[in-house]
Design an enzyme around this catalytic site. Structure first.
Site: not given
Length: 774
Positions: A125, A170-171, A213-214, A568
């Protein structure tokens, strides 16, 4: 020669001056972990090239309102924000910017400050809004001139608006990008919750229904289902067929019969059935209770998924993208389209913003990007166990073993290999303790149920040893005959590579080794030739970053302090260098970049300068083998002496905590996917090399390493990788991540040359049509 080449590239970067340019950076729409890392990178890279950078607070709302919402950023103002989740400069969903009046106000505010370059970090958006703003720009300026708000000269000086987008969501619902900023961190939150729930479900033999979510995109649900071995997953992209309820309940009860004490069902919040009716978590709970009588609980993860500190992957992704965004803005002209910077595989790319946005709107319910489809196919492969009678019977025996040091994600790879192998009709054999177990005959068949719950386990359940096969060839050949092993899958680090080479070379003397052999790179050091990434390195980076965050925090409130931290990795500087980028280190010492006493001195001076500003702590990372004389103790003592009166020092050797821990979502997923791919390759090679009732494979391309290179997964004959390898130091001769090393320096305020020849070129978005699942 090489010298000229480096001059050309450095010239390129030095030519890209930002002098006289102003860049505005804003975060918009839903927040996502890693946005701050992106803002920090844009600000520092912008200042580094000589531009002015402005924070635009509260997203587009701040752009419309102006005033204090638009403030100039300084180098120090983005200090300490790398490890903070969400977005420090605020984000808002802005109705006003959707109206013409709102955009007119915003244009006025930008022109007042001469900001004609925008970096927008947000979801689809926000990026659609940015694109429209750019298309209207010249019209908006004309209106402002007519209304007497700006003069002709201002309109002339600000005639071009350049926009670069970064996807923070995040989707992971954006086409053309493999990973959006925030997705990996959201998966970390989900996996932490699922791992915690699994222990309680185990105690009570419960079924848990989790909602993630989604709304339109099932990516989080699908990948977390893959990463925790969920029994069932429901996503909007794949509405289940009629009668799915019985199918699901049957699957759950079969799993219980298979000695599994718990069931996990993962549901995306936008899940629907094939009649477009929403499928709710409560509906599923009622189903399971009425149909099977299992004790069932519902957990809705909600905003937990947006919270918490960004993962190492998101910090590196966001830092790379932020620097790339500034380069794209500097190179933009009025003829170049607004673009989105993103990663494709491991490669920075630029995509035309408009094409991405159009694809998202055309595909709202079906965003099938390449990675989504891969995940889906892998999930299908691993989750449905057919009755033995339905499986193809190949009569081939395939053995799986771990070699080298343990790495998180090895078990996920073994589980995936075993299950895919069984589905392909093979008999799968597990070898304990690497090649040592092999020649001692510790080889037994392993079944579908044996590997249940392995995905989230750290270390190596099969056991692993560094023993190389060369001294025990006769015994190993004998075991291959006894168990009639027709193919070999070796999962491990640099030793595994050496093992495969030795077995390949032993084919001349032992016909038993003329079988298809494949190796999967699994080592925290990420030092295997033929692959950009290896299983376990991501988990290790997260351990390093988490510890560095804590160590940095321990200094808050105390007087000025510098920490010297040893990581390491053998001779490979990957963990130190990339960990340094993710943790915000001031200096990193690695073997690949030789350093001398003059460098050490200038690093100390650099820190002394830094302590004069408001930032009163420093972080120095040193790879364990970066230099045999400049040891961690030596560097600690040098800094302590030289910093007297300005800062004091502490040192910390991270040690084996870098090797332990539950595997990160990335490593679970990566391990699962490459193991599935390797077994499918083995099946093909077995068919091709089966003649006269036996398997005979002695060509180069039947002893391969499966690695990720830039954008693709490739099977490479190990014998061809020999020339690319520095065996004395156990590292590849060319390492892609060395290109990231200058980024760390730039973000730590060192003048350096950055090779821009590798930065993304604008390319069209390729569309992946969903293939009908086999």
């Amino acid at each position: 020669g090489d010298q000229d080449h480096s001059d050309i590239t450095t010239k390129l970067f030095e030519d890209l001056s930002g002098a006289g340019k102003s860049i505005g950076v804003l975060t918009s729409g839903g927040d996502a972990q890693g946005m701050n890392a992106a803002v920090r990178a844009v600000v520092r890279m912008g200042i580094y090239v000589g531009a002015k950078v402005y924070f635009i607070h509260e997203g587009y709302q701040g752009m419309v309102d102006g005033g204090d919402n638009i403030e100039e950023a300084s180098w120090e103002s983005v200090s300490s924000m790398l490890q903070v989740g969400g977005t420090v400069i605020g984000s808002a969903r802005c109705k006003e910017f959707r109206s013409h009046e709102g955009r007119l106000k915003a244009a006025h505010q930008l022109v007042l400050r001469g900001i004609t370059n925008l970096c927008v970090i947000g979801g689809d958006g926000s990026l659609t809004g940015a694109n429209l703003f750019r298309e209207e720009w010249s019209g908006l300026l004309e209106e402002l001139v007519q209304q007497g708000l700006i003069d002709e000269e201002a309109a002339q000086n600000n005639s071009e608006l350049h926009i670069v987008g970064m996807v923070g969501s995040i989707d992971n619902d954006f086409c053309g990008t493999d990973m959006t900023i925030g997705t990996d961190s959201a998966l970390h939150r989900i996996i932490e919750v699922v791992d915690a729930i699994m222990t309680t479900a185990q105690s009570h033999q419960r079924t848990f229904v989790l909602e993630v979510m989604g709304r339109h995109c099932g990516y989080l649900a699908l990948v977390s289902a893959l990463a925790c071995g969920a029994d069932w997953v429901l996503i909007p992209e794949m509405p289940p067929e009629d009668g799915w309820e019985e199918h699901m309940c049957q699957k759950l009860s079969e799993n219980r019969a298979d000695k599994k004490r718990l069931n996990i069902i993962i549901v995306a919040e936008g899940a629907i059935d094939c009649h477009n009716k929403p499928i709710t978590t409560n509906h599923i709970k009622e189903l399971v209770v009425s149909c099977l009588g299992f004790d069932t609980r519902v957990t809705i993860l909600g905003h937990v998924q947006r919270g918490g500190t960004p993962s190492a992957f998101d910090r590196i992704l966001a830092s790379r993208m932020g620097v790339e965004a500034v380069l794209a803005l500097l190179e933009a002209s009025d003829s170049t389209p607004a673009c989105v910077v993103s990663l494709c595989g491991n490669q920075a790319v630029r995509l035309p913003l408009m094409e991405c946005v159009q694809m998202v709107s055309a595909y709202v319910s079906l965003i099938f990007c390449r990675s989504f489809e891969n995940n889906l196919n892998t999930y299908k492969l691993l989750s449905y166990h057919k009755a033995d009678s339905e499986l193809p019977n190949s009569s081939f025996n395939v053995a799986v073993l771990n070699v080298g040091a343990p790495a998180a994600g090895m078990n996920a790879a073994v589980r995936s290999a075993v299950r895919v192998g069984i589905k392909e009709g093979h008999k799968m054999f597990a070898v304990n303790d690497g090649f040592e177990g092999f020649y001692n005959g510790q080889i037994k068949e392993i079944t579908w149920g044996d590997v249940a719950g392995w995905t989230g386990q750290g270390g190596s359940i099969l056991g692993t040893k560094r023993t190389l096969p060369a001294k025990h060839l006769d015994k190993i050949a004998e075991q291959i005959r006894i168990h009639n092993i027709n193919a070999l899958l070796v999962i491990g680090g640099f030793e595994a590579f050496e093992c495969l080479l030795q077995l390949y070379e032993a084919r001349t003397s032992h016909e038993d080794f003329c079988i298809p052999m494949c190796m999967l790179p699994a080592t925290i050091s990420n030092n295997v030739p033929g692959t950009d990434l290896s299983i376990g390195a991501d988990t290790s980076l997260n351990a390093i970053v988490e510890t560095c965050d804590r160590i940095k925090q321990s200094a808050s409130g105390t007087k000025r302090r510098v920490f010297i931290i040893e990581t390491m990795g053998g001779y490979c500087g990957y963990l130190a260098s990339v960990g340094g980028l993710a943790a915000g280190a001031d200096t990193v010492y690695i073997y690949e970049e030789p350093f001398d006493i003059r460098d050490l001195q200038s690093n100390v001076e650099h820190l002394t300068e830094k302590m004069k500003t408001g930032i009163q702590r420093g972080l120095v990372l040193r790879n364990e083998n970066s230099n045999e004389n400049f040891t961690t103790d030596f560097i600690y003592q040098l800094y302590s002496e030289e910093g007297k009166g300005v800062f004091d020092c502490r040192k910390n050797v991270l040690g084996h905590m870098q090797q332990g821990g539950a595997p990160s979502p990335f490593d679970r997923n990566f391990g699962t996917k490459i193991a599935a791919k390797a077994i499918q390759w083995i099946s093909r090679k077995l068919k091709e090399s089966y003649k006269d009732g036996k398997v005979f494979a002695n060509t180069e391309d039947t002893a391969c390493l499966l690695g990720m290179r830039r954008r693709t997964m490739a099977f490479q004959p190990v014998v061809q990788l020999k020339d690319e390898t520095d065996f004395a130091h156990r590292i590849p001769k060319e390492q892609w991540w060395l290109k990231l090393h200058p980024l760390m320096k730039i973000l730590a305020k060192y003048k350096t040359s950055y090779d821009v020849s590798d930065s993304g070129q604008l390319e069209p978005v390729t569309r992946v049509r969903p293939k009908k699942a086999d």
